[in-house]
Scaffold this motif. Structure first.
Motif, PDB file in Angstrom:
ATOM      1  N   GLY A 694       0.798  -1.228   0.000  1.00 36.03           N
ATOM      2  CA  GLY A 694       0.000   0.000   0.000  1.00 36.03           C
ATOM      3  C   GLY A 694       0.822   1.265   0.000  1.00 36.03           C
ATOM      4  N   ARG A 695       1.963   1.233  -0.719  1.00 35.99           N
ATOM      5  CA  ARG A 695       2.839   2.422  -0.727  1.00 35.99           C
ATOM      6  C   ARG A 695       3.536   2.507  -2.081  1.00 35.99           C
ATOM      7  NH1 ARG A 695       5.968   2.807   4.567  1.00 35.99           N
ATOM      8  NH2 ARG A 695       3.973   3.710   5.218  1.00 35.99           N
ATOM      9  N   LEU A 696       3.041   3.409  -2.950  1.00 33.40           N
ATOM     10  CA  LEU A 696       3.622   3.619  -4.281  1.00 33.40           C
ATOM     11  C   LEU A 696       4.093   5.055  -4.409  1.00 33.40           C
ATOM     12  CD1 LEU A 696       0.938   1.898  -6.585  1.00 33.40           C
ATOM     13  CD2 LEU A 696       3.011   0.887  -5.623  1.00 33.40           C
ATOM     14  N   ASN A 697       4.941   5.302  -5.406  1.00 33.13           N
ATOM     15  CA  ASN A 697       5.305   6.677  -5.726  1.00 33.13           C
ATOM     16  C   ASN A 697       4.755   7.042  -7.098  1.00 33.13           C
ATOM     17  OD1 ASN A 697       7.311   6.023  -7.805  1.00 33.13           O
ATOM     18  ND2 ASN A 697       8.593   5.299  -6.108  1.00 33.13           N
ATOM     19  N   ALA A 698       5.068   8.244  -7.564  1.00 28.16           N
ATOM     20  CA  ALA A 698       4.468   8.757  -8.795  1.00 28.16           C
ATOM     21  C   ALA A 698       4.824   7.938 -10.019  1.00 28.16           C
ATOM     22  CB  ALA A 698       4.880  10.215  -9.010  1.00 28.16           C
ATOM     23  N   GLY A 699       5.931   7.203  -9.970  1.00 29.18           N
ATOM     24  CA  GLY A 699       6.346   6.439 -11.141  1.00 29.18           C
ATOM     25  C   GLY A 699       6.303   4.941 -10.970  1.00 29.18           C
ATOM     26  N   SER A 700       5.637   4.453  -9.939  1.00 30.08           N
ATOM     27  CA  SER A 700       5.652   3.018  -9.648  1.00 30.08           C
ATOM     28  C   SER A 700       4.919   2.205 -10.704  1.00 30.08           C
ATOM     29  CB  SER A 700       5.005   2.737  -8.287  1.00 30.08           C
ATOM     30  OG  SER A 700       5.773   3.252  -7.229  1.00 30.08           O
ATOM     31  N   ASP A 701       5.470   1.014 -10.991  1.00 29.87           N
ATOM     32  CA  ASP A 701       4.686   0.039 -11.746  1.00 29.87           C
ATOM     33  C   ASP A 701       3.963  -0.853 -10.745  1.00 29.87           C
ATOM     34  OD1 ASP A 701       6.677  -1.530 -10.736  1.00 29.87           O
ATOM     35  OD2 ASP A 701       7.561  -2.069 -12.666  1.00 29.87           O
ATOM     36  N   LEU A 702       3.175  -1.816 -11.256  1.00 30.36           N
ATOM     37  CA  LEU A 702       2.373  -2.672 -10.393  1.00 30.36           C
ATOM     38  C   LEU A 702       2.885  -4.106 -10.448  1.00 30.36           C
ATOM     39  CD1 LEU A 702      -1.250  -1.449 -11.250  1.00 30.36           C
ATOM     40  CD2 LEU A 702       0.437  -0.448  -9.691  1.00 30.36           C
ATOM     41  N   ASP A 703       3.179  -4.678  -9.291  1.00 30.94           N
ATOM     42  CA  ASP A 703       3.522  -6.099  -9.179  1.00 30.94           C
ATOM     43  C   ASP A 703       2.238  -6.862  -8.883  1.00 30.94           C
ATOM     44  OD1 ASP A 703       6.476  -6.124  -9.408  1.00 30.94           O
ATOM     45  OD2 ASP A 703       6.357  -4.847  -7.639  1.00 30.94           O
ATOM     46  N   LEU A 704       1.872  -7.769  -9.789  1.00 26.81           N
ATOM     47  CA  LEU A 704       0.637  -8.520  -9.656  1.00 26.81           C
ATOM     48  C   LEU A 704       0.890 -10.007  -9.865  1.00 26.81           C
ATOM     49  CD1 LEU A 704      -1.763  -6.345 -11.883  1.00 26.81           C
ATOM     50  CD2 LEU A 704      -1.533  -6.227  -9.384  1.00 26.81           C
ATOM     51  N   ILE A 705       0.116 -10.840  -9.210  1.00 30.02           N
ATOM     52  CA  ILE A 705       0.015 -12.248  -9.588  1.00 30.02           C
ATOM     53  C   ILE A 705      -1.462 -12.630  -9.523  1.00 30.02           C
ATOM     54  CG2 ILE A 705       2.316 -12.819  -8.752  1.00 30.02           C
ATOM     55  CD1 ILE A 705       1.024 -14.249  -6.393  1.00 30.02           C
ATOM     56  N   VAL A 706      -1.832 -13.690 -10.235  1.00 29.92           N
ATOM     57  CA  VAL A 706      -3.221 -14.154 -10.285  1.00 29.92           C
ATOM     58  C   VAL A 706      -3.255 -15.613  -9.871  1.00 29.92           C
ATOM     59  CG1 VAL A 706      -5.209 -14.600 -11.783  1.00 29.92           C
ATOM     60  CG2 VAL A 706      -3.879 -12.493 -12.067  1.00 29.92           C
ATOM     61  N   ILE A 707      -4.145 -15.930  -8.937  1.00 33.52           N
ATOM     62  CA  ILE A 707      -4.331 -17.296  -8.466  1.00 33.52           C
ATOM     63  C   ILE A 707      -5.785 -17.693  -8.715  1.00 33.52           C
ATOM     64  CG2 ILE A 707      -4.243 -18.831  -6.449  1.00 33.52           C
ATOM     65  CD1 ILE A 707      -2.126 -17.000  -5.271  1.00 33.52           C
ATOM     66  N   HIS A 708      -5.982 -18.894  -9.268  1.00 34.33           N
ATOM     67  CA  HIS A 708      -7.340 -19.309  -9.626  1.00 34.33           C
ATOM     68  C   HIS A 708      -7.671 -20.657  -9.010  1.00 34.33           C
ATOM     69  CE1 HIS A 708      -5.854 -22.217 -12.657  1.00 34.33           C
ATOM     70  NE2 HIS A 708      -4.927 -21.301 -12.922  1.00 34.33           N
TER      71      HIS A 708
END
Length: 974
Positions: A694-708
């Protein structure tokens, strides 16, 4: 006659001085009309005119002496001012007596309802009788204060609606009977065979004036006549012409409504009725601002109302632009000037001959003021799309576009102007808006309004002047200021602006020339004027066009100061603005400086906005526009010190989460449309890394994973079914594309999915059982460290809860110091080699800096088996478990907080690492304020000290393996 005058109550023209009962009738028309339905006409009279001509007044008083005194007095006073109404009283005495004995609403209904049974042959005469009676009755209800303005104009509009609808349907039925409408059957007459009349202008708004004509646009639904459109169009053209004649022709019974068809597309060359497709094509290609304004009030009023509503829905993008449209102000101003030039309406206000509609301070000024503001902002705020002038002003005030006191005053003037307009028209049923040319005739209007000539003139003059003052400043551009003196270097920059794409058109140049002195003054006030000018030059050079944004600045001068502030501090943000100038809409949209709404409200707002958009690609573009406005808001708030780096980081994270939460259902729905719903419980999207924390800056990308979790279901059930594994892989890829694809509005975020099991080699979506097996048996320590910050964002709630439970169990099971510490030490060494510190103010990479501290914090959480995700809570978990001391925590937090503030501020100013020597005064001042340092040298000294202390403590806690890191880092620094 003197007795009659004594019986006439005196009610001043100014509504504010009316008795409370009369004021309530104006301020609460709906309630008044509802309650009044239980009372008769006489009991609701609150005012009446002063009889100007004694003889006709006495005649009518005698003719209706059997009526109650207040009623006969009203009739007499009215006849003394209006020869036309006197004639109607004498022509309809018996009907009038009956109508005045019941509730006014019932009297009008009794006129309109029987028209449904009148055959086509008698319809023209029946409508004329109805018009005569409604005209007389509404005039008396108006003059007696029985009805407020809205109910008077509403009754006239209901008559017009009934007349258009009945005549159109009966005439279409006749075309069907004669076999002239291809393929149509008798029952098709109920929808006029797909033909519709759109009420425009005052009729569309329910605001017809007393002797108004009606503006109609007649269309037909060509999709009902495939291959036979030409024959159908010929029939509908005949219907339109016959309908116009039925309504407009003057006979022994009078006329119904003068009908104007000139608001249709390209009226000089198009037929009187055209297909909806042709009309839509016209508006999309060459529609003008005045036509957009006309369609604010447009409403289906006769024929196929459903088809008319569908057509108006297709015009929504034409009328209501997605961006704030301040160019409409200049268009409206030019239109006003053309009207005044054409009518010779310039110059000071003189009551004799003054045009109450088009003249200075008149009705059209208030309408233009309202409609132009609606056009500016109605594309973003549907609450502003009110057809009525009074409703539009109230909506604008409610949304902050017009001060409430200005709205209230303009409503008051508008109602009063409309009453004067009605009195002018009631004298002889003339379609006029001009005050009489002679003083004696003006005196008649004064009496009609219940005022002495002197009071009437003074009140009207004051109202006209006040409306002019309230509206002229909005429309008329101010005179250009004188700009500051420029150095030769600055002059060279300014002279080069003429070649930029934003200043290609003469219109853009005209507006910008008014703005340039103010822009240069604002830039000159910056502490680093040369740097600010250079950044503004970059902003201007990057604009693809200029009319819209220059008009925006012209109408909102504070925006110029904001741009100057941004240019003086953050050239990066100025460049962003040049490529995304639409985000400035949000600054003046009313909520830019409101409290932060939080992730729940944000995701709900975006979801609601996307629901309003039908097309998938347009939804993705809509999400980009929305996200950029909020992203810009966070940056501006941070830049101006309204929030600090930690508040900004939380808001950036909230925004990213809201985007993922709102987009995932959209992506899933689109995918399910082709391949069916997701098997089993579907999937959950997890935020990893900084997003998970819950802490990003103005240029952050997003780290995501998907579990199904397909729950044993082998494939989806849809038009093109997919096996479970490729289903979830492809829907995950669709989400990544939705977030990252460059579109007309750019991209949302960069996405990194390397934290999934097996990194780049693993499937983009992982089955729950595979995820658990991998984490327990195969995952490396770094993957367990990454799991400390994993957080479910969106998906099936039960699956999300199960994943969170599994995360906590794995963290507990893998808390093995003998394995974790050597692995982390080795990882730290590798990071130091791959990403060393690169500058004096480096905050992220290198020993003792952000990544180093975050690595230790995750290690502390893992060793403690603690579910905490943020650095502060993870360090606290390390203290509780005994892995860290309280002194460690204090030193590490001091370094972390300084580094985070420096990193977050730097990313707002620059894409890469900031160089203090090239940062510029504005950027440097911003960073120093953010970290609370008095000078660049003080910041450098403090940063070196806290980083060294943090590095020492981290090395000590990670054991002997970290000694190598320290030595190698030292050699690298040398």
């Amino acid at each position: 006659m003197q007795e009659l005058r004594r019986r006439v109550a005196y009610y001043p023209f100014d509504l504010r001085h009316r008795p409370a009962r009369a004021r309530a009738a104006v301020d609460r028309p709906a309630a008044r009309g509802h309650c009044g339905a239980m009372t008769d006409f006489a009991s609701r009279i609150t005012r009446q005119p002063l009889p100007y001509d004694p003889a006709p007044a006495a005649e009518i008083a005698a003719a209706f002496r059997d009526l109650p005194p207040e009623v006969s007095g009203l009739l007499a006073a009215t006849a003394g001012c209006s020869p036309f109404l006197r004639g109607l009283m004498l022509r309809e005495p018996d009907w009038l007596r009956a109508a005045l004995s019941v509730a006014p609403e019932a009297a009008v209904a009794a006129v309109l309802d029987p028209l449904d049974q009148v055959p086509l042959a008698d319809l023209g005469a029946g409508l004329r009788i109805a018009k005569r009676r409604v005209a007389l009755f509404t005039a008396l209800a108006d003059l007696g204060g029985v009805w407020p303005l809205e109910m008077v104009t509403g009754a006239l509009t209901r008559l017009a609606d009934r007349a258009v609808d009945l005549s159109m349907k009966r005439l279409v039925a006749d075309e069907i009977r004669r076999g002239k409408l291809p393929g149509a059957r008798a029952e098709d007459a109920e929808t006029a065979g797909g033909m519709v009349a759109l009420a425009m202008g005052k009729m569309g708004a329910g605001e017809l004036n007393y002797s108004s004509d009606i503006d109609l646009v007649c269309l037909f639904d060509e999709t009902r006549y495939p291959g036979e459109e030409h024959e159908a169009r010929a029939a509908f053209i005949r219907v339109t012409r016959r309908m116009t004649a039925m309504l407009s022709d003057l006979t022994a019974e009078g006329y119904v409504f003068r009908t104007d068809l000139r608001l249709r597309p390209d009226a000089a060359v198009t037929p009187v009725c055209l297909s909806m497709a042709a009309a839509e094509s016209y508006y999309e290609s060459v529609g003008r601002t005045w036509e957009r304004a006309a369609y604010i009030k447009a409403r289906p009023c006769g024929g196929d109302l459903a088809a008319g509503a569908r057509f108006l829905q297709t015009l929504t993008p034409f009328v209501w632009r997605k961006h704030l449209d301040f160019v409409a102000i200049q268009d409206a101003h030019d239109m006003r000037l053309r009207i005044r030039d054409h009518r010779g309406l310039h110059g000071p206000v003189v009551i004799e001959g003054h045009d109450m509609k088009l003249g200075v301070g008149g009705i059209r000024e208030i309408e233009f003021f309202t409609q132009t503001r609606q056009l500016i902002a109605g594309g973003r705020d549907p609450s502003l799309r009110d057809r009525t002038t009074v409703g539009g002003l109230r909506a604008l005030a409610a949304s902050g576009w017009v001060p409430p006191e200005v709205s209230d005053e303009l409503i008051d003037h508008y109602r009063a102007h409309r009453e004067v307009e009605h009195r002018l028209q009631m004298v002889q049923d003339a379609q006029t808006h001009e005050m009489p040319a002679s003083a004696a005739a003006v005196d008649r209007i004064a009496s009609f309004c219940g005022l002495t000539p002197e009071a009437f003139r003074a009140t009207l003059h004051d109202r006209l002047a006040r409306v002019d003052r309230l509206t002229e400043g909005f429309f008329a551009p101010g005179a250009a200021e004188t700009g500051p003196d420029l150095s030769d270097h600055a002059r060279a920059i300014v002279d080069g602006w003429a070649s930029y794409p934003a200043l290609r058109s003469q219109r853009a140049v005209t507006i910008f020339n008014r703005l340039r002195p103010q822009i240069l003054k604002s830039l000159a006030r910056a502490g680093n004027a040369d740097e600010a000018l250079a950044a503004f030059d970059g902003f201007l050079a990057g604009l693809p066009s200029g009319v819209q944004i220059f008009a925006l600045f012209d109408a909102n001068p504070p925006l110029v100061d904001l741009i100057a502030d941004i240019c003086a501090t953050s050239p990066k943000l100025a460049l962003y603005l040049s490529r995304n100038s639409g985000v400035l809409d949000a600054v003046i949209g009313g909520f830019f400086f409101a409290p932060w709404p939080g992730v729940g409200a944000l995701s709900a707002e975006l979801a609601a906005r996307l629901t309003e958009i039908g097309d998938y690609e347009r939804r993705l573009d809509g999400a980009r526009r929305w996200m950029k406005e909020w992203h810009f808001r966070i940056g501006v708030h941070h830049l101006r010190g309204l929030i600090d780096a930690f508040e900004a980081s939380k808001q950036y994270a909230d925004l990213a989460e809201a985007v993922v939460v709102a987009l995932w259902p959209v992506v899933s729905e689109e995918f399910a449309r082709k391949h069916g719903p997701a098997p089993g419980r579907g999937a959950v999207v997890l935020g990893m890394g900084s997003l998970g924390a819950g802490r990003l800056n103005a240029g952050s990308d997003l780290d995501l994973i998907v579990i199904h979790d397909a729950q044993g279901q082998e494939a989806s059930d849809g038009p093109r079914p997919l096996a479970a594994r490729p289903y979830f892989a492809r829907v995950t890829q669709a989400l990544v594309t939705a977030l990252t694809a460059p579109m007309a509005e750019g991209r949302l975020y960069e996405v990194d999915m390397r934290l999934r099991p097996s990194g780049r080699q693993g499937p983009v979506a992982t089955a729950l059982e595979s995820f658990e097996s991998y984490q327990r048996d195969e995952a490396w320590t770094w993957e367990h460290l990454a799991l400390t910050r994993a957080r479910p964002l969106v998906g099936d709630p039960s699956l999300a809860a199960e994943i969170e439970t599994l995360r906590r169990l794995i963290l507990t099971d893998k808390a093995v110091p003998a394995r974790v510490l050597p692995d982390v030490a080795d990882m730290r060494r590798r990071l130091a080699e791959a990403k060393p510190a690169t500058g004096e103010w480096e905050a992220k990479n290198g020993p003792g800096r952000l990544m180093d501290i975050e690595l230790l914090a995750q290690t502390a959480a893992l060793l403690a088996g603690d579910p905490a995700r943020r650095v502060e809570q993870q360090l606290r978990a390390g203290v509780k478990s005994g892995f860290l001391s309280a002194a460690d925590e204090t030193a590490l937090l001091a370094a972390y907080r300084l580094c985070w503030r420096l990193q977050a501020g730097s990313r707002l100013l620059s894409e890469g690492q900031v160089d203090p020597s090239r940062l510029g005064e504005g950027g440097c001042a911003f960073l120093l304020r953010e970290v609370e340092a008095p000078s660049p040298e003080a910041l450098s000294t403090r940063l070196a000290a806290v980083v060294a202390e943090a590095e020492t403590r981290i090395s000590a806690r990670l054991g002997a393996a970290s000694d190598t890191v320290t030595k190698e880092s030292g050699r690298a620094a040398e």
